[in-house]
Design a protein around this motif. Sequence first.
Motif, PDB file in Angstrom:
ATOM      1  N   ASP A 303       3.609  65.738  34.192  1.00  0.00           N
ATOM      2  CA  ASP A 303       3.066  64.704  35.073  1.00  0.00           C
ATOM      3  C   ASP A 303       2.642  63.448  34.320  1.00  0.00           C
ATOM      4  OD1 ASP A 303       3.481  66.560  37.007  1.00  0.00           O
ATOM      5  OD2 ASP A 303       1.385  67.117  37.282  1.00  0.00           O
ATOM      6  N   ASN A 362       3.558  58.410  40.592  1.00  0.00           N
ATOM      7  CA  ASN A 362       3.280  58.995  39.285  1.00  0.00           C
ATOM      8  C   ASN A 362       2.747  57.961  38.310  1.00  0.00           C
ATOM      9  OD1 ASN A 362       4.578  59.429  36.340  1.00  0.00           O
ATOM     10  ND2 ASN A 362       4.030  61.421  37.195  1.00  0.00           N
ATOM     11  N   GLY A 374      -0.731  65.424  40.863  1.00  0.00           N
ATOM     12  CA  GLY A 374       0.288  66.337  40.368  1.00  0.00           C
ATOM     13  C   GLY A 374       1.683  66.050  40.860  1.00  0.00           C
ATOM     14  N   PRO A 376       5.436  64.685  39.568  1.00  0.00           N
ATOM     15  CA  PRO A 376       6.184  64.361  38.348  1.00  0.00           C
ATOM     16  C   PRO A 376       6.940  63.050  38.480  1.00  0.00           C
ATOM     17  CG  PRO A 376       7.342  66.039  39.595  1.00  0.00           C
ATOM     18  CD  PRO A 376       6.042  65.808  40.309  1.00  0.00           C
ATOM     19  N   SER A 381      10.244  63.521  33.866  1.00  0.00           N
ATOM     20  CA  SER A 381       9.333  64.627  33.600  1.00  0.00           C
ATOM     21  C   SER A 381      10.087  65.943  33.492  1.00  0.00           C
ATOM     22  CB  SER A 381       8.283  64.729  34.713  1.00  0.00           C
ATOM     23  OG  SER A 381       7.444  63.596  34.729  1.00  0.00           O
TER      24      SER A 381
END
Length: 447
Positions: A303, A362, A374, A376, A381
């Motif tokens: 993340d 993100n 949370g 990605p 990621s």
Amino acid sequence: MAVTTGTRRGPAARPSNATPSRTTPRRTPQKRAERPWLGQWNSTVTSYYLLVGATGLLLVIGLVMVLSSSTVTSIAEGNSPFAAFLVQGRYALIGLPLMLVAARLPVRWYKRLAWPALLASLAMLAAVPFVGKLVNGNRNWLVVGPIQFQPSELAKLALAVWLGAVLGRKQHLLGSWGQAIVPGVLGLAAVLGLVMAGHDLGTALIMALLGLGAYWVSGAPASLLVVGGVGAALVVGWAFILNQGSSDRLTRILAAYGTCTDTQGQCYQSIHGMYGLGTGGLFGVGLGASREKWKYLPEAHNDFIYSVIGEELGLLGTLLVLALFAVLGIAMARVVRRHPDPFVKITTAAIGCWVVGQAFVNIGVVIGVLPVIGVPLPLVSAGGSALVTTMVALGVVISFARSEPGAAEALAARRSVVKRSVAVLSRRGRDGVTGGRSRRRGGDGGR
């Protein structure tokens, strides 16, 4: 009556061999003043090449940064330093042929697969609360033998294609609330409800963005979008922030937008993410030289990989990643604007809001604009099912870009030009070898 000729002075009366007068201004061609490169960049295949180029670059950057950010934690866990990188590379190799197949499928196949894909996704999501695996407090994983995947990631793609098929077919009826709600809103609510049953708030927010993008492009009433957005915000706020056993999410929100005092708890990850971005400066500390990845920054290869990019590659590296996602957004906007099929327009808008919107969420979390939820970074990621599904989704949009008006013909013409060029070069090479031999033979005979 006498008719006089030759008395007029001007270009019409001047002989063809006469020199122009000095007072007559010369006309310069105006078309040369235009920018010819603009037409090349704005051709029928621009969307296709932008999608392919940005996707490939983001995938390469992601593999490199996963390797760089995961070596220390892999060694600390007693594994090979290449453990996480090999897993990510394996999923990339799985996703690459799937993306190529998705890029070659015609549009009619996606229309046929819309309903079966959604029903299969609903069945998998319904099984998650009963037989799903619990990871980091969220029950959103299914384990089938040696394979572990997230059905919610597959549901994103299925939902985007299904909304495109449903809303595109009845686009002329969407002025009515009843036609706009049934079955589009009902299907979207069913998917969101099953995802939120696994307590995966981040994925639910991304799916809400996906649905908003699909309805926005479909031409649904603006009042429906406003009511739907407010209702979803109230449901999420009550069910997943206020009405829960622990105050984890509420504390994270307060820590993001207020004064955080728990520097070793709720604020720890955000603070160290900012440390990584601040340490990198303009050019970064160098690839592989991050300090935060030494077990200081949690989820450094997942993340918060954007923070490691900022630390090792600096501001220029983070701007490059941000620019590549902007290129993806521009390319998808071109497909929405240029393609005549409503199904393609709506599906592309949904996938665009999913991929680009998730990237901005993100990045917003890493830089402290949004609370930690949370989510990605797409294509960058670490994560198997997320990477494969995102690659397939972009393959779907690449297929749509190939079917833009004039794109298929332009791509076919460019392939024939490449073949002719290779044939000419190979023929020249053979002629050069033959000519050299004949010249050597001629020299020997003259000797």
